[in-house]
Design a protein around this motif. Structure first.
Motif, short mmCIF file in Angstrom:
data_model
loop_
_atom_site.label_atom_id
_atom_site.label_comp_id
_atom_site.label_asym_id
_atom_site.label_seq_id
_atom_site.Cartn_x
_atom_site.Cartn_y
_atom_site.Cartn_z
N ILE A 42 -7.89 6.08 3.33
CA ILE A 42 -7.59 5.06 3.62
C ILE A 42 -8.75 3.73 3.82
N ASN A 43 -10.02 4.43 4.44
CA ASN A 43 -11.00 3.02 5.05
C ASN A 43 -11.77 3.03 3.58
N MET A 44 -12.15 4.04 2.53
CA MET A 44 -11.99 4.19 0.76
C MET A 44 -11.99 3.41 0.04
N ILE A 45 -9.98 3.16 0.95
CA ILE A 45 -9.63 1.69 0.49
C ILE A 45 -10.28 0.96 0.13
N TYR A 94 0.79 -1.78 -0.07
CA TYR A 94 -0.06 -0.12 0.11
C TYR A 94 0.74 1.22 0.20
N ASN A 95 1.89 0.99 0.73
CA ASN A 95 2.79 2.63 1.03
C ASN A 95 3.34 2.54 -0.49
N GLU A 96 4.16 1.95 -1.12
CA GLU A 96 5.12 1.52 -1.80
C GLU A 96 3.77 1.80 -3.28
N LEU A 97 2.45 1.99 -3.17
CA LEU A 97 2.28 2.32 -4.17
C LEU A 97 1.84 4.07 -4.58
N ASN A 98 1.97 4.08 -3.48
CA ASN A 98 1.52 6.31 -2.35
C ASN A 98 0.37 5.99 -2.60
N ILE A 125 -4.51 -0.34 -9.40
CA ILE A 125 -5.33 0.67 -10.56
C ILE A 125 -5.68 1.55 -9.42
N MET A 126 -6.31 1.91 -8.39
CA MET A 126 -6.69 2.68 -7.54
C MET A 126 -5.31 3.72 -7.87
N SER A 127 -4.09 2.74 -7.77
CA SER A 127 -2.93 4.15 -7.59
C SER A 127 -2.45 4.65 -8.60
N ARG A 128 -3.32 4.89 -9.86
CA ARG A 128 -2.62 5.42 -11.10
C ARG A 128 -4.53 6.55 -11.21
N SER A 129 -4.64 6.07 -9.95
CA SER A 129 -5.92 7.48 -9.99
C SER A 129 -6.14 8.52 -9.25
N SER A 130 -5.92 10.02 -10.49
CA SER A 130 -5.67 10.76 -9.34
C SER A 130 -7.34 10.97 -8.58
N PHE A 131 -7.86 10.79 -9.16
CA PHE A 131 -9.75 11.25 -8.42
C PHE A 131 -9.73 9.98 -6.62
#
Length: 284
Positions: free
Chosen positions: A230-233, A182-186, A217-223
């Motif tokens: 983090i709870n929404m992730i 998670y942290n690696e994906l920023n 996929i989420m890590s590439r989304s600016s939105f």
């Protein structure tokens, strides 16, 4: 060299030709074996305690390690090295079948003694047991049956809830790996991470491959990065939406240029009605 791997001496693990996955499996088994949960079933043979488990159940708890067959191979290796011992019974609760019971083997004491010598005690974080066995489960690769069995820390009040602080130091090995990724994906920063049971439910629902794919996929989304916490992730519906392409960044299409047709060359056709009017006004 890092000393501890899942609470075990890396030197001892190497001496027994074990890797990180073997250490994770052994650590998880010992967490279950030493749990005070009343939902677990034990038998005593020659004054030694054995716990009933199935390969399918262990695979459910450690999906990152692979299928029940993979778990079986790894347990077989630990038994060959006398780190674990196994007893197979032909019946349980008057039901015929093959039922596996496991206990620490004689060589397991080497792992504990080494840690004592180095004054580095093993972490006994209770393992989260989320499903329980029922009477028809056997030692074969039967899937787990649904039965809500809560974390042993909830069943036994003498065991504290290690998730109150949500710190990585107290996390299960699997959770620690997930949070590292998670942290690696920023992904969005946090002060307190979700509880272990929430993260493990994401893994169980989606499977490890889809779970990590959704995070990427989420890590590439600016939105996601600008609006999610983090709870929404770690909400299963949001992870599913990511896999379905909901959070893909949309590329703006180039704006169409509006061209004006400007030309100095204009052609006018004479209007007969206007000519008659011009003559009456004396303009022609």
């Amino acid at each position: 060299m890092r000393y501890n791997i899942c609470g075990y001496s890396q030197e001892i693990l190497l001496n027994y030709n074990l890797d990180c996955n073997d250490a994770t499996l052994l650590r998880t088994f010992m967490d279950i074996y030493t749990s005070s949960s009343e939902k677990l079933e034990y038998i005593t043979i020659e004054n030694e305690k054995f716990v009933w488990l199935t390969y399918g159940y262990i695979s459910e708890q450690l999906q990152l390690l692979g299928s029940p067959r993979t778990i079986k191979r790894k347990i077989d290796k630990l038994i060959e090295k006398n780190i674990l011992k196994r007893v197979i019974l032909n019946s349980k609760n008057k039901k015929a079948g093959k039922y596996m019971y496991l206990a620490p083997g004689e060589n397991y004491s080497v792992f504990e003694n080494k840690n004592t010598e180095e004054k580095n005690q093993m972490t006994n974080t209770p393992h989260q047991v989320t499903k329980c066995h029922k009477g028809h489960d056997k030692v074969s690769l039967d899937p787990m049956t649904s039965c809500q069995v809560k974390d042993s820390s909830i069943i036994d009040s003498s065991i504290g809830d290690n998730n109150n602080t949500h710190t990585e130091e107290k996390a299960l090995p699997i959770i620690a790996d997930i949070m590292k990724k998670y942290n690696e994906l920023n992904l969005p920063k946090y002060t307190f991470r979700p509880k272990d049971r929430i993260i493990m439910e994401c893994i169980r629902t989606l499977g490890a491959v889809n779970f990590f794919k959704a995070l990427e996929i989420m890590s590439r989304s600016s939105f996601v990065k600008n609006t999610f916490s983090i709870n929404m992730i770690f909400k299963i519906d949001n992870l599913k939406n990511a896999l379905n392409g909901t959070f893909n960044d949309r590329k703006k299409s180039p704006e169409k240029e509006t061209l004006l047709n400007v030309s100095n060359k204009k052609t006018y056709k004479p209007n007969k009605n206007n000519e008659e009017l011009f003559k009456l006004l004396g303009l022609r």
